[in-house]
Design an enzyme around this catalytic site. Structure first.
Site, PDB file in Angstrom:
ATOM      1  N   ALA A 245      -4.143   7.441  -4.723  1.00 57.01           N
ATOM      2  CA  ALA A 245      -2.854   7.339  -4.849  1.00 57.01           C
ATOM      3  C   ALA A 245      -2.830   5.747  -5.257  1.00 57.01           C
ATOM      4  O   ALA A 245      -2.693   4.888  -4.482  1.00 57.01           O
ATOM      5  CB  ALA A 245      -1.994   7.481  -3.965  1.00 57.01           C
TER       6      ALA A 245
ATOM      7  N   ALA B  18       0.915  -1.090  -0.005  1.00 54.61           N
ATOM      8  CA  ALA B  18      -0.169   0.188  -0.039  1.00 54.61           C
ATOM      9  C   ALA B  18       0.928   1.305   0.124  1.00 54.61           C
ATOM     10  O   ALA B  18       2.089   1.116  -0.137  1.00 54.61           O
ATOM     11  CB  ALA B  18      -1.091  -0.042   1.261  1.00 54.61           C
ATOM     12  N   ASN B  19       0.281   2.355   0.253  1.00 53.28           N
ATOM     13  CA  ASN B  19       1.121   3.691   0.268  1.00 53.28           C
ATOM     14  C   ASN B  19       0.472   4.521   1.301  1.00 53.28           C
ATOM     15  O   ASN B  19      -0.527   4.024   1.994  1.00 53.28           O
ATOM     16  CB  ASN B  19       1.199   4.391  -1.058  1.00 53.28           C
ATOM     17  CG  ASN B  19      -0.085   4.599  -1.664  1.00 53.28           C
ATOM     18  OD1 ASN B  19      -0.837   5.300  -0.879  1.00 53.28           O
ATOM     19  ND2 ASN B  19      -0.579   4.151  -2.731  1.00 53.28           N
ATOM     20  N   ARG B  20       1.047   5.704   1.504  1.00 50.19           N
ATOM     21  CA  ARG B  20       0.499   6.506   2.998  1.00 50.19           C
ATOM     22  C   ARG B  20      -0.445   7.500   2.542  1.00 50.19           C
ATOM     23  O   ARG B  20      -0.886   8.291   3.426  1.00 50.19           O
ATOM     24  CB  ARG B  20       1.839   7.207   3.338  1.00 50.19           C
ATOM     25  CG  ARG B  20       3.156   6.547   3.984  1.00 50.19           C
ATOM     26  CD  ARG B  20       3.944   7.347   4.182  1.00 50.19           C
ATOM     27  NE  ARG B  20       5.455   6.868   4.438  1.00 50.19           N
ATOM     28  CZ  ARG B  20       5.577   6.068   5.524  1.00 50.19           C
ATOM     29  NH1 ARG B  20       4.839   5.998   6.562  1.00 50.19           N
ATOM     30  NH2 ARG B  20       7.078   5.647   5.395  1.00 50.19           N
TER      31      ARG B  20
END
Ligand code: C5P
Length: 406
Positions: free
Chosen positions: A272, A206-208
């Site tokens: 994102a 995943a990402n932030r």
């Protein structure tokens, strides 16, 4: 209708100030609350009594008034509104706005506000055509200040030319275009948040991304009357009011949900999306020591690009396809390239290098790149502001392009 919407009306010193009385009357007739500020020069043309009688509100005049500050300070005055209207806007107040001069209540409120600003210039045609005024107005527009007029016609001095303040009815229309559901009947798709790409039932890539910006955009579009579908990856943000929210996990699910939401008039891809996903998902939790769990064996494949897919749809391409470009360096150059490679119409480029705190944070600094077949790529610099304000500004910008056509 402008029911319960709040307008801070600044009346500066020009002969057209008498028309602002009619503007107050029409704004009130549409249900708006009008809070007036009268400049010292404005007072030479209309009286506080006539302004307050029509607005049924106290007229604010003095930056250093103890009673005004104890009742409502200039910062609250600047912020507790949905729109700031300057009518008439003299050459002098436009120059002060452009240079950030705050030497009275009106200019201080204009500098302190984080709300949209609409100006109705009114002046002699020579003053309007003067390079200084033109430069001021061009700068203000590039910072997002909206204008209505001036019109061509007879001027106070008996001359004929451009400089007459727009008629109150026209200013009212401009106010309604900003505040009065200009996106009513317009369908929107917004993506938000990160995507989770599973490795096994427990782990994922995943990402932030927090989803703050995308959720704020969906809410802002809905507040302007759009019929919004928000497709979001996992996020702790509350579902925006008046929006139909679809929850997804992976990029491929997000793409499917987006295609299901078509046709729409405009799409804003703020998610994102994870660029890659593990090639295969393990059905059971991987155990320590299992070879497949070693990073070297985690084969990744590219995810579909949702923005680019929407931008090339044949029969149901949204009229406006808008993406983000989050970069850590050479922000505008990369965004320019992305505008072309993704085939979208606008890109909001932002710097997400660690020191900006943008990713997951509450603020953002945007460069808006717009692509126009005739005039090429335009760039607007937006000041650093909250994600909520950026969302409002973007929704208003879209409304100006699509709202009128709806
Ligand atoms: O290529 P990059 O990820 O930098 O592009 C960012 C823009 O493209 C954002 O608007 C993002 O929502 C969109 N995007 C997408 N699908 C992907 C990757 C990015 O819609 N797989």
């Amino acid at each position: 209708m402008l029911s319960n919407l709040r307008v801070l009306l600044i009346i500066s010193g020009g002969i057209a100030a008498y028309k602002s009385l009619e503007l107050i009357r029409s704004l009130k007739a549409e249900g708006a609350h009008v809070r007036p500020i009268l400049t010292k020069a404005g007072r030479e043309f209309v009286t506080p009594l006539s302004v307050s009688s029509l607005a049924r509100e106290k007229v604010h005049e003095d930056l250093f008034s103890l009673t005004d500050e104890s009742e409502i300070g200039h910062i609250r005055l600047a912020r507790e509104t949905d729109l700031v209207v300057v009518a008439p806007a003299t050459a002098d107040i436009l120059a002060k706005m452009n240079h950030g001069i705050a030497d009275d209540l009106a200019t201080t409120a204009l500098l302190a506000t984080d709300r949209p600003i609409l100006v109705a210039p009114a002046m002699n045609s020579r003053m309007w055509e003067n390079a200084a005024t033109q430069c001021n107005i061009a700068n203000l527009k590039s910072h997002g200040v909206m204008t209505v007029g001036p019109a061509l016609g007879e001027l106070a001095e008996g001359e004929f030319g451009i400089g007459r303040m727009a008629e109150p009815a026209e200013i009212l229309l401009a106010v309604e275009a900003v505040l009065g559901n200009p996106l009513s009947g317009v369908r929107a798709l917004v993506t938000s948040g990160p995507t989770y790409e599973p490795i096994d039932p427990i782990r994922y890539i995943a990402n932030r991304s927090s989803g703050k910006q995308g959720h704020a955009i969906a809410g802002a579009c809905a507040r302007l009357g759009a019929d919004v579908t928000l497709v979001t990856g996992p996020s702790t943000e509350a579902e925006p009011l008046g929006v139909s929210t679809v929850h997804v996990e992976t990029a491929r699910d997000m793409l499917r949900a987006c295609i299901d939401a078509l046709p729409v008039d405009f799409a804003i891809c703020a998610a994102a999306v994870s660029d890659w996903r593990p090639e295969s998902v393990h059905g059971q939790k991987l155990k320590k020591g299992q070879a497949a769990a070693l990073p070297a064996n985690l084969r990744l494949v590219e995810n579909p690009d949702i923005l680019a897919t929407l931008a090339v749809r044949e029969n149901d391409r949204p009229k406006l396809v808008i993406g983000f470009a989050a970069e850590t360096h050479d922000v505008v150059a990369y965004a320019r390239a992305k505008l072309a490679s993704k085939g979208c119409d606008w890109i909001l480029a932002n710097d997400v290098s660690a020191e900006t705190g943008t990713f997951g944070g509450d603020h953002n600094k945007i460069h808006l790149l717009t692509r126009d077949v005739e005039s090429g790529v335009g760039i607007e610099e937006w000041p650093q502001s909250s994600k909520r304000d950026i969302a409002a500004r973007l929704a208003e910008r879209v409304a100006r392009v699509l709202g009128a056509a709806a």
